[in-house]
Design an enzyme around this catalytic site. Structure first.
Site, PDB file in Angstrom:
ATOM      1  N   PHE A   1      16.819 -18.925  -2.026  1.00  8.90           N
ATOM      2  CA  PHE A   1      16.709 -17.613  -2.949  1.00  8.90           C
ATOM      3  C   PHE A   1      17.231 -17.132  -3.563  1.00  8.90           C
ATOM      4  CE2 PHE A   1      12.268 -15.424  -1.964  1.00  8.90           C
ATOM      5  CZ  PHE A   1      12.056 -16.432  -0.760  1.00  8.90           C
TER       6      PHE A   1
ATOM      7  N   ASP B   1       2.131   7.682  -2.448  1.00  9.11           N
ATOM      8  CA  ASP B   1       1.938   8.867  -1.166  1.00  9.11           C
ATOM      9  C   ASP B   1       3.158   8.949  -0.895  1.00  9.11           C
ATOM     10  OD1 ASP B   1      -0.495   8.127  -2.884  1.00  9.11           O
ATOM     11  OD2 ASP B   1      -1.252   7.264  -0.418  1.00  9.11           O
TER      12      ASP B   1
ATOM     13  N   GLN C   1      11.641  -2.532  -9.420  1.00 12.76           N
ATOM     14  CA  GLN C   1      11.582  -4.324  -9.621  1.00 12.76           C
ATOM     15  C   GLN C   1      10.751  -5.206 -10.410  1.00 12.76           C
ATOM     16  OE1 GLN C   1      12.771  -7.291  -6.322  1.00 12.76           O
ATOM     17  NE2 GLN C   1      13.665  -7.299  -7.303  1.00 12.76           N
TER      18      GLN C   1
ATOM     19  N   HIS D   1       9.133  -9.127 -11.017  1.00 16.14           N
ATOM     20  CA  HIS D   1       9.458 -10.294 -10.177  1.00 16.14           C
ATOM     21  C   HIS D   1       8.656 -11.067 -11.478  1.00 16.14           C
ATOM     22  CE1 HIS D   1       8.853 -14.102  -7.525  1.00 16.14           C
ATOM     23  NE2 HIS D   1       9.395 -12.722  -6.655  1.00 16.14           N
TER      24      HIS D   1
ATOM     25  N   LEU E   1       1.156 -12.389  -6.712  1.00 12.35           N
ATOM     26  CA  LEU E   1       2.497 -12.959  -6.835  1.00 12.35           C
ATOM     27  C   LEU E   1       2.781 -13.944  -6.561  1.00 12.35           C
ATOM     28  CD1 LEU E   1       5.768 -11.830  -5.867  1.00 12.35           C
ATOM     29  CD2 LEU E   1       5.546 -12.864  -4.002  1.00 12.35           C
TER      30      LEU E   1
ATOM     31  N   GLU F   1       8.743 -16.749  -4.462  1.00 14.35           N
ATOM     32  CA  GLU F   1      10.119 -17.034  -5.094  1.00 14.35           C
ATOM     33  C   GLU F   1      10.434 -18.507  -4.540  1.00 14.35           C
ATOM     34  OE1 GLU F   1      12.762 -13.710  -5.935  1.00 14.35           O
ATOM     35  OE2 GLU F   1      14.261 -15.299  -5.627  1.00 14.35           O
TER      36      GLU F   1
ATOM     37  N   ARG G   1      16.517 -11.351  -9.612  1.00 17.31           N
ATOM     38  CA  ARG G   1      15.011 -11.323 -10.390  1.00 17.31           C
ATOM     39  C   ARG G   1      15.271  -9.757 -11.373  1.00 17.31           C
ATOM     40  NH1 ARG G   1      11.659  -9.874  -4.859  1.00 17.31           N
ATOM     41  NH2 ARG G   1      11.296 -11.990  -3.881  1.00 17.31           N
TER      42      ARG G   1
ATOM     43  N   HIS H   1       7.010  -5.828  -8.694  1.00 16.71           N
ATOM     44  CA  HIS H   1       7.178  -5.769  -7.341  1.00 16.71           C
ATOM     45  C   HIS H   1       7.316  -4.845  -6.333  1.00 16.71           C
ATOM     46  CE1 HIS H   1       6.706  -9.058  -4.188  1.00 16.71           C
ATOM     47  NE2 HIS H   1       7.670  -9.142  -4.028  1.00 16.71           N
TER      48      HIS H   1
ATOM     49  N   GLU I   1      10.349   0.319   2.305  1.00 19.70           N
ATOM     50  CA  GLU I   1      10.422   0.243   1.050  1.00 19.70           C
ATOM     51  C   GLU I   1      10.320   1.167   0.762  1.00 19.70           C
ATOM     52  OE1 GLU I   1       7.607  -2.531  -1.338  1.00 19.70           O
ATOM     53  OE2 GLU I   1       7.880  -1.724  -2.946  1.00 19.70           O
TER      54      GLU I   1
ATOM     55  N   ARG J   1      16.787  -5.214  -6.024  1.00 14.21           N
ATOM     56  CA  ARG J   1      16.914  -6.181  -4.834  1.00 14.21           C
ATOM     57  C   ARG J   1      17.106  -7.415  -4.567  1.00 14.21           C
ATOM     58  NH1 ARG J   1      12.515  -8.194  -1.571  1.00 14.21           N
ATOM     59  NH2 ARG J   1      11.277  -8.071  -2.595  1.00 14.21           N
TER      60      ARG J   1
ATOM     61  N   SER K   1      14.246  -7.443   0.982  1.00 13.40           N
ATOM     62  CA  SER K   1      13.505  -6.284   1.681  1.00 13.40           C
ATOM     63  C   SER K   1      12.787  -6.212   3.327  1.00 13.40           C
ATOM     64  CB  SER K   1      12.020  -6.518   1.091  1.00 13.40           C
ATOM     65  OG  SER K   1      11.443  -4.937   1.478  1.00 13.40           O
ATOM     66  N   LEU K   2      11.980  -7.762   3.902  1.00 13.41           N
ATOM     67  CA  LEU K   2      11.270  -7.547   4.809  1.00 13.41           C
ATOM     68  C   LEU K   2      12.590  -7.880   6.286  1.00 13.41           C
ATOM     69  CD1 LEU K   2       8.942 -10.711   4.729  1.00 13.41           C
ATOM     70  CD2 LEU K   2       8.331  -8.088   5.266  1.00 13.41           C
TER      71      LEU K   2
HETATM   72  C1  LIG Z   1       3.091 -10.483  -2.359  1.00 13.53           C
HETATM   73  C2  LIG Z   1       4.146  -9.691  -1.564  1.00 13.53           C
HETATM   74  C3  LIG Z   1       5.314 -11.134  -1.434  1.00 13.53           C
HETATM   75  C4  LIG Z   1       6.251 -10.259  -0.395  1.00 13.53           C
HETATM   76  N1  LIG Z   1       7.229 -11.096  -0.315  1.00 13.53           N
HETATM   77  C5  LIG Z   1       7.988 -10.641   0.332  1.00 13.53           C
HETATM   78  C6  LIG Z   1       9.609 -11.885   0.898  1.00 13.53           C
HETATM   79  O1  LIG Z   1       8.718 -12.782   1.017  1.00 13.53           O
HETATM   80  N2  LIG Z   1      10.615 -11.262   1.418  1.00 13.53           N
HETATM   81  C7  LIG Z   1      10.685  -9.985   1.517  1.00 13.53           C
HETATM   82  O2  LIG Z   1      11.876  -9.514   2.312  1.00 13.53           O
HETATM   83  N3  LIG Z   1       9.873  -8.935   0.860  1.00 13.53           N
HETATM   84  C8  LIG Z   1       9.254  -9.840   0.569  1.00 13.53           C
HETATM   85  N4  LIG Z   1       8.192  -8.451   0.286  1.00 13.53           N
HETATM   86  C9  LIG Z   1       8.571  -7.500   0.141  1.00 13.53           C
HETATM   87  C10 LIG Z   1       8.291  -6.622   1.169  1.00 13.53           C
HETATM   88  O3  LIG Z   1       6.883  -6.977   2.088  1.00 13.53           O
HETATM   89  C11 LIG Z   1       7.806  -5.597   0.896  1.00 13.53           C
HETATM   90  O4  LIG Z   1       8.929  -4.024   0.880  1.00 13.53           O
HETATM   91  C12 LIG Z   1       7.139  -4.691   3.175  1.00 13.53           C
HETATM   92  O5  LIG Z   1       6.198  -5.559   3.278  1.00 13.53           O
HETATM   93  C13 LIG Z   1       7.281  -3.079   2.660  1.00 13.53           C
HETATM   94  O6  LIG Z   1       7.369  -2.877   3.756  1.00 13.53           O
HETATM   95  P1  LIG Z   1       6.503  -1.676   4.689  1.00 13.53           P
HETATM   96  O7  LIG Z   1       6.086  -1.528   5.791  1.00 13.53           O
HETATM   97  O8  LIG Z   1       8.087  -0.653   3.602  1.00 13.53           O
HETATM   98  O9  LIG Z   1       5.418  -1.035   3.339  1.00 13.53           O
HETATM   99  P2  LIG Z   1       3.727  -1.277   2.829  1.00 13.53           P
HETATM  100  O10 LIG Z   1       3.552  -2.804   3.790  1.00 13.53           O
HETATM  101  O11 LIG Z   1       3.459  -1.331   1.799  1.00 13.53           O
HETATM  102  O12 LIG Z   1       3.059  -0.916   4.205  1.00 13.53           O
HETATM  103  C14 LIG Z   1       2.228   1.031   4.201  1.00 13.53           C
HETATM  104  C15 LIG Z   1       1.609   1.425   4.621  1.00 13.53           C
HETATM  105  O13 LIG Z   1       1.260   2.925   4.286  1.00 13.53           O
HETATM  106  C16 LIG Z   1      -0.177   3.145   3.829  1.00 13.53           C
HETATM  107  N5  LIG Z   1       0.520   4.563   3.281  1.00 13.53           N
HETATM  108  C17 LIG Z   1       0.386   3.980   2.418  1.00 13.53           C
HETATM  109  N6  LIG Z   1       0.127   5.589   1.820  1.00 13.53           N
HETATM  110  C18 LIG Z   1      -1.082   6.159   2.477  1.00 13.53           C
HETATM  111  C19 LIG Z   1      -1.071   7.539   3.426  1.00 13.53           C
HETATM  112  N7  LIG Z   1      -1.298   8.481   1.808  1.00 13.53           N
HETATM  113  N8  LIG Z   1      -1.681   7.676   4.120  1.00 13.53           N
HETATM  114  C20 LIG Z   1      -1.938   6.829   5.217  1.00 13.53           C
HETATM  115  N9  LIG Z   1      -1.544   5.732   4.666  1.00 13.53           N
HETATM  116  C21 LIG Z   1      -0.529   5.066   3.819  1.00 13.53           C
HETATM  117  C22 LIG Z   1      -0.259   1.838   3.424  1.00 13.53           C
HETATM  118  O14 LIG Z   1      -1.535   1.974   3.509  1.00 13.53           O
HETATM  119  C23 LIG Z   1       0.808   0.583   4.262  1.00 13.53           C
HETATM  120  O15 LIG Z   1      -0.388   0.537   5.578  1.00 13.53           O
HETATM  121  C24 LIG Z   1       6.871  -8.985  -0.301  1.00 13.53           C
HETATM  122  C25 LIG Z   1       6.180  -8.133  -1.030  1.00 13.53           C
HETATM  123  C26 LIG Z   1       4.696  -8.853  -2.261  1.00 13.53           C
HETATM  124  C27 LIG Z   1       3.519  -7.701  -2.399  1.00 13.53           C
END
Ligand SMILES: Cc1cc2nc3c(=O)[nH]c(=O)nc-3n(C[C@H](O)[C@H](O)[C@H](O)COP(=O)(O)OP(=O)(O)OC[C@H]3O[C@@H](n4cnc5c(N)ncnc54)[C@H](O)[C@@H]3O)c2cc1C
Length: 527
Positions: free
Chosen positions: A68, A162, A181, A183, A193, A196, A227, A299, A329, A340, A345-346
């Site tokens: 990666f 939010d 960032q 991408h 997306l 990568e 990136r 991204h 995130e 990053r 991130s995961l």
């Molecule tokens: C297409 C894509 C592919 C990716 N691939 C990778 C990868 O291969 N490897 C890697 O390490 N990272 C990857 N990333 C980055 C990583 O997936 C994200 O950083 C990570 O999923 C963020 O998780 P999270 O739980 O912090 O936030 P999120 O998964 O974004 O979840 C946030 C949640 O909060 C909820 N929310 C927001 N505001 C409110 C509100 N006001 N009231 C109620 N609910 C709310 C949303 O609805 C959502 O359900 C990728 C990201 C994307 C977009």
């Protein structure tokens, strides 16, 4: 998801992972937090596997690991090219198995924060517009990124920042929001997306002349450079007239090609089937025989709600809040610094999500629910909602949001200057004034998605203004923050985290906080 399991490369180590992460982040990451991230990584991958996550396997049955961007060893664990999906499914299954109550389709409007303590949230049920106060001994924000502040993003529709907006509304600061960032491989024109993983499996980036142009920007890493460097390289090629017109493949267009043709159909279908499908469904392309048109897309948000290594939200550079936690995130423990690395991130979500969960469990032990004047909060939220619904204004939510996203994209994108950003800030303020006169077509309380969008617009605007002001104040280039008028990194002045606050009276206020450097001294960043 990166972890030094050493299945693909026995010479890997957590120290190498830590160094790659710190260098990738242009030395802005807090190195104590990075050490925890990389040391705990192998264990959390095994935890996930034991919960049921189906990682892809090697021939010998151990978890497979691929290359990666910015990682010096093959250490990214994956489930084909649907890793996040695979993890999410098992986590939700586990919540259900443990009878955790989920409140689907509720929109959180406000953090209840009094006397330096989080006491719950005010939420709106999208189904029927009911407003409720959820009192809590501890609150954790895991509300994701803010990709929707820009007009082209890989993020989903809820990524409006939010959590950040509610945090600043509670009088608390946010950290390093200028580090946005891009991408490199967003599918043209929609911006979704192309992972990568595709380059990790060997795809090339080529320009209109068919050249693998990364040789000019990062010869030792080529397509697997970090990136920020790869996204800038694509835009330099486009600026120099070596971009491609996706209609006929001629020079001078807005995209580069992601070329998978040499990889062969069998490998593409085995390792990255979802990316092939995306290009096929959205552009009608068979990526095994036709290159995919791509350009950078917003991204990931490196900054966020400042937290310590146990997920406790900071009140200032030195003080902590009570009962308020954040992870994922939206949080900034600062393991990514100014840029990053892919697949970190995961990892951060799981390592720091787990640590934060433990810290919250300890925190609530023996505490009773705090007193909250629920009626007062419900009345205030009702008044706020009704004022949005009753606004006799002239503008549509979509038009204002589009204008705002276009403004942020034009004035605070991959290349920035003082002049462009100052002009952007003036434009943003004008759009903010127009936004006060937004008129909704749907004035009901039943599944009113337009109302939710109007509420999200407020978050986008607050977060966008902080991103732009933080970027204006940082007069250097570092990681994803690239200023053509200050192209060098300036460690003497800016090897510091931005700490930004907002109040209606003072607007955005910027302070700085030291970076933790205890392992790797900052050096010139070259690949
Ligand atoms: C297409 C894509 C592919 C990716 N691939 C990778 C990868 O291969 N490897 C890697 O390490 N990272 C990857 N990333 C980055 C990583 O997936 C994200 O950083 C990570 O999923 C963020 O998780 P999270 O739980 O912090 O936030 P999120 O998964 O974004 O979840 C946030 C949640 O909060 C909820 N929310 C927001 N505001 C409110 C509100 N006001 N009231 C109620 N609910 C709310 C949303 O609805 C959502 O359900 C990728 C990201 C994307 C977009």
């Amino acid at each position: 998801m990166a972890a030094t399991l050493k299945n693909a490369d026995p010479s890997d180590s957590w120290q190498a992972h830590a160094f790659d992460t710190v260098k990738g982040g242009d030395y802005l990451a807090d190195q104590d937090a990075v050490a925890i991230l990389t040391q705990e990584a192998p264990d959390v991958v095994i935890d996930l596997e034991h919960m049921g996550v189906l990682f892809s396997r090697r021939e010998d049955g151990r978890i497979a690991q691929r290359a990666f961007g910015g990682h010096s060893h093959n250490r990214t664990c994956y489930a084909a090219d649907k890793t996040g999906h695979a993890i999410l499914h098992e986590l939700v299954n586990n919540l259900q198995r443990h009878n955790v109550t989920l409140y689907d389709e509720w929109y959180v409007m406000e953090l209840i924060f009094e006397e330096n303590q989080a006491k719950g949230v005010v939420a709106y049920r999208i189904l029927d517009g009911a407003i409720e106060v959820f009192q809590a001994k501890a609150v954790m924000f895991a509300t994701g990124g803010y990709g929707r502040v820009y007009n082209t993003t890989s993020n989903d529709y809820a990524s409006c920042g939010d959590g950040l907006a509610m945090t600043v509304a509670a009088g608390l600061p946010v950290e390093d929001l200028e580090f946005v960032q891009f991408h490199p491989t967003g599918l043209y024109p929609v911006g979704m997306l192309i992972s990568e993983a595709v380059r990790g499996e060997g795809a090339y980036l080529i320009n209109a002349a068919g050249d693998r142009f990364m040789a000019d920007y990062a010869p030792s890493r080529m397509e697997l450079a970090p990136r920020d460097i790869t996204s800038r390289a694509i835009n330099y090629e486009v600026r120099a007239g070596r971009g491609i017109n996706p209609k006929d493949g001629s020079a001078g267009g807005p995209v580069a090609y992601l070329d998978l043709r040499h990889m062969g159909r069998a490998k593409i279908m085995d390792r990255i089937p979802f990316c092939w499908e995306e290009a096929h469904v959205h552009l009608g392309i068979d990526a095994a025989v036709t290159p995919i048109p791509i350009r950078p897309t917003v991204h990931y948000s490196m900054g966020g709600i400042p937290v310590n290594v146990d997920g406790r939200v900071r009140r200032s550079a030195t003080g902590l809040t009570d009962g308020f936690f954040s992870a994922g995130e939206t949080a900034c423990v600062s393991v990514h610094g100014a840029n990053r690395l892919g697949s970190n991130s995961l990892l951060e979500c799981v390592v720091y999500g787990k640590r934060t969960g433990f810290a919250m469990a300890n925190y609530v032990e023996g505490r009773s629910l705090p007193d909250v004047d629920a009626d007062r909060y419900i009345k205030a939220a009702e008044t706020q909602l009704q004022s949005v619904l009753d606004n006799p204004g002239t503008y549509r939510v979509n038009d204002i949001r589009q204008a705002y996203q276009d403004c942020m994209t034009e004035h605070c994108g991959i290349f920035r200057t003082q002049e462009i950003m100052e002009a952007g800030l003036i434009k943003l303020k004008e759009i903010q004034i127009q936004a006060e006169r937004v008129k909704l077509d749907d004035r009901s309380r039943t599944w009113n998605s337009e109302l939710v969008e109007a509420l999200e617009l407020r978050s986008l605007m607050r977060v966008g203004e902080i991103i732009l002001t933080s970027a204006l104040n940082r007069r250097e280039s570092r990681g994803s923050h690239f200023r053509e008028d200050c192209p060098d990194r300036n460690d003497e002045k800016f090897l510091q985290h931005t700490i930004a606050s907002y109040s209606p009276e003072a607007g955005v206020t910027i302070n700085y906080m030291p970076v933790v450097i205890n392992q790797f001294e900052p050096k010139e960043r070259k690949y």
